[in-house]
Write a protein that holds these residues in place. Structure first.
Motif, PDB file in Angstrom:
ATOM      1  N   ALA A  12       0.959  -1.078  -0.045  1.00 55.20           N
ATOM      2  CA  ALA A  12      -0.159  -0.018  -0.081  1.00 55.20           C
ATOM      3  C   ALA A  12       0.932   1.303  -0.195  1.00 55.20           C
ATOM      4  O   ALA A  12       1.940   1.045   0.102  1.00 55.20           O
ATOM      5  N   ALA A  13       0.335   2.275  -0.195  1.00 54.46           N
ATOM      6  CA  ALA A  13       1.004   3.493  -0.364  1.00 54.46           C
ATOM      7  C   ALA A  13       1.091   4.196   0.832  1.00 54.46           C
ATOM      8  O   ALA A  13       1.511   5.610   1.015  1.00 54.46           O
ATOM      9  N   GLU A  14       0.467   3.978   1.888  1.00 55.70           N
ATOM     10  CA  GLU A  14       0.215   4.897   2.845  1.00 55.70           C
ATOM     11  C   GLU A  14       1.574   5.418   3.806  1.00 55.70           C
ATOM     12  O   GLU A  14       1.568   6.571   4.025  1.00 55.70           O
ATOM     13  N   ALA A  15       2.721   4.891   3.491  1.00 55.75           N
ATOM     14  CA  ALA A  15       3.919   5.058   4.095  1.00 55.75           C
ATOM     15  C   ALA A  15       4.571   6.199   3.363  1.00 55.75           C
ATOM     16  O   ALA A  15       5.682   6.845   3.518  1.00 55.75           O
ATOM     17  N   ASP A  16       4.097   6.287   1.833  1.00 53.62           N
ATOM     18  CA  ASP A  16       4.910   7.269   0.863  1.00 53.62           C
ATOM     19  C   ASP A  16       4.562   8.654   1.440  1.00 53.62           C
ATOM     20  O   ASP A  16       3.497   9.140   2.192  1.00 53.62           O
ATOM     21  N   LEU A 267       0.612  -0.627  -4.936  1.00 52.89           N
ATOM     22  CA  LEU A 267      -0.792  -0.377  -5.501  1.00 52.89           C
ATOM     23  C   LEU A 267      -1.467   0.998  -4.865  1.00 52.89           C
ATOM     24  O   LEU A 267      -1.348   1.397  -3.716  1.00 52.89           O
ATOM     25  N   MET A 268      -1.616   2.155  -5.898  1.00 52.41           N
ATOM     26  CA  MET A 268      -2.242   3.315  -5.449  1.00 52.41           C
ATOM     27  C   MET A 268      -3.179   3.998  -6.425  1.00 52.41           C
ATOM     28  O   MET A 268      -3.435   4.591  -7.040  1.00 52.41           O
ATOM     29  N   LEU A 269      -4.325   3.162  -6.271  1.00 49.82           N
ATOM     30  CA  LEU A 269      -5.446   2.997  -7.304  1.00 49.82           C
ATOM     31  C   LEU A 269      -6.192   4.298  -7.129  1.00 49.82           C
ATOM     32  O   LEU A 269      -6.769   4.915  -8.032  1.00 49.82           O
ATOM     33  N   HIS A 270      -6.101   4.903  -5.950  1.00 52.90           N
ATOM     34  CA  HIS A 270      -6.912   5.985  -5.504  1.00 52.90           C
ATOM     35  C   HIS A 270      -6.137   7.287  -5.952  1.00 52.90           C
ATOM     36  O   HIS A 270      -6.847   8.519  -5.728  1.00 52.90           O
ATOM     37  N   LEU A 271      -5.064   7.346  -6.338  1.00 53.80           N
ATOM     38  CA  LEU A 271      -4.072   8.502  -6.815  1.00 53.80           C
ATOM     39  C   LEU A 271      -4.278   8.976  -8.052  1.00 53.80           C
ATOM     40  O   LEU A 271      -4.200  10.156  -8.518  1.00 53.80           O
ATOM     41  N   GLY A 272      -4.724   8.066  -9.001  1.00 54.00           N
ATOM     42  CA  GLY A 272      -4.592   8.424 -10.488  1.00 54.00           C
ATOM     43  C   GLY A 272      -3.450   7.926 -11.233  1.00 54.00           C
ATOM     44  O   GLY A 272      -2.602   7.377 -10.547  1.00 54.00           O
TER      45      GLY A 272
END
Length: 328
Positions: A12-16, A267-272
């Motif tokens: 997931a991308a939460e830590a970015d 996976l960062m599907l919510h970002l565009g």
């Protein structure tokens, strides 16, 4: 046809970390200095921005900015890390001196400049030009039969070392050269969600292969991979020689070309859409740009919700299982 093996886990991308003060229009190109953690960012808002990145905590700070008279299409650094080169839709190549803070025009084409090297420029006018920065005119120019997507230096720049057809049927989106390897080669990404690994020398041609990526099933139960997205960028790790792909589907994948396997899915599907990416000089920071890539045209731009079209520059701390080669 060869395919990368499965079994990779998703991250997931939460830590970015999201960087402050991004450009105000779509981000076309990002590039790290080869000697320090400075990031150059080119945008369709006509600007090139330079940020300083702190590895500890992935903090960022804007340090400088200079302008083109049209959208910026490509940025890169010189080997010493004290100059930035950029090409844009104003048909101009510009050089920014990090030491003095001054930008000067160093190249000119008859159409937008899509790629820049040290210093070779490739343009939509179907030429590659080579420049001596001490003079205003190119020292050599090569006419091409197709539009230039990426240019590289050569001992004899006017004569191509080798001409190879693309192994992919659909439009090329990105070409990126191998790093950290004794064999010469490159990766090609297309709008059809496919990547080809190609070697330059004939003796290595048996290692050529292509694979599908950046695709989704129409429904969870269909398993048809019928939703196809463009591969927007390919970045090779400077130490390990592994590579990343980023696409219009808003995902990033890390790959090992030698083992022909996917190392990790980010996976960062919510970002565009992800439009560009880059590893820093020692490969422990991975930067990527989130912005609309116009792959769906004006209709999608006008109909998508604002959170998908948001402009973001993101920083990711690389882990060993993402970038180190698999043991054989």
């Amino acid at each position: 046809m060869s395919f990368f093996g499965g079994g990779a886990t998703a991250a997931a991308a939460e830590a970015d970390k999201e960087m402050a003060d991004p450009p105000t229009d779509s981000i076309s190109s990002i590039s790290f200095s080869g000697v320090a953690d400075y990031l150059a960012v080119g945008s369709w808002d006509n600007s090139v921005r330079i940020y300083e990145i702190a590895a500890q905590g992935l903090q960022s700070q804007g340090k400088a900015m200079y302008q083109h008279q049209g959208p910026v299409l490509d940025v890169c650094w010189n080997k010493e890390g004290n100059k930035i080169f950029s090409g844009g839709a104003d048909n101009a190549g510009r050089m920014f001196d990090v030491t003095t803070g001054q930008a000067t025009q160093v190249a000119q084409h008859d159409a937008p400049i899509k790629s820049s090297g040290i210093l070779a420029t490739g343009s939509w006018d179907k030429t590659v030009k080579y420049w001596d920065l001490r003079t205003p005119n190119p020292v050599a120019s090569s006419a091409l039969q197709i539009v230039t997507f990426k240019s590289t230096t050569s001992p004899n720049p006017v004569t191509p070392y080798k001409t190879l057809p693309s192994p992919l049927k659909w439009q090329t989106r990105v070409v990126s050269c191998f790093t950290a390897t004794q064999t010469s080669g490159y990766a090609v990404g297309s709008v059809e969600g496919r990547v080809a690994i190609q070697y330059v020398e004939d003796r290595d041609a048996t290692n050529n292969f292509s694979f599908k990526c950046h695709r989704r099933d129409a429904t969870p139960s269909s398993k048809d991979q019928s939703l196809v997205y463009a591969v927007n960028h390919i970045s090779f790790h400077p130490i390990h020689g592994t590579f990343s792909t980023c696409g219009s589907d808003g995902t990033i994948h890390f790959w090992d070309k030698d083992a022909r396997t996917r190392l990790k899915s980010h996976l960062m599907l919510h970002l565009g859409p992800i439009t560009s990416s880059a590893f820093n000089h020692n490969g422990n920071i991975f930067a990527y740009a989130v912005s609309y890539d116009w792959s769906k045209g004006h209709f999608w731009h006008d109909s998508w919700p604002p959170w998908i079209l948001a402009l973001k520059l993101m920083l990711h701390h690389c882990k060993d299982d993402e970038v180190k080669k698999r043991r054989k």
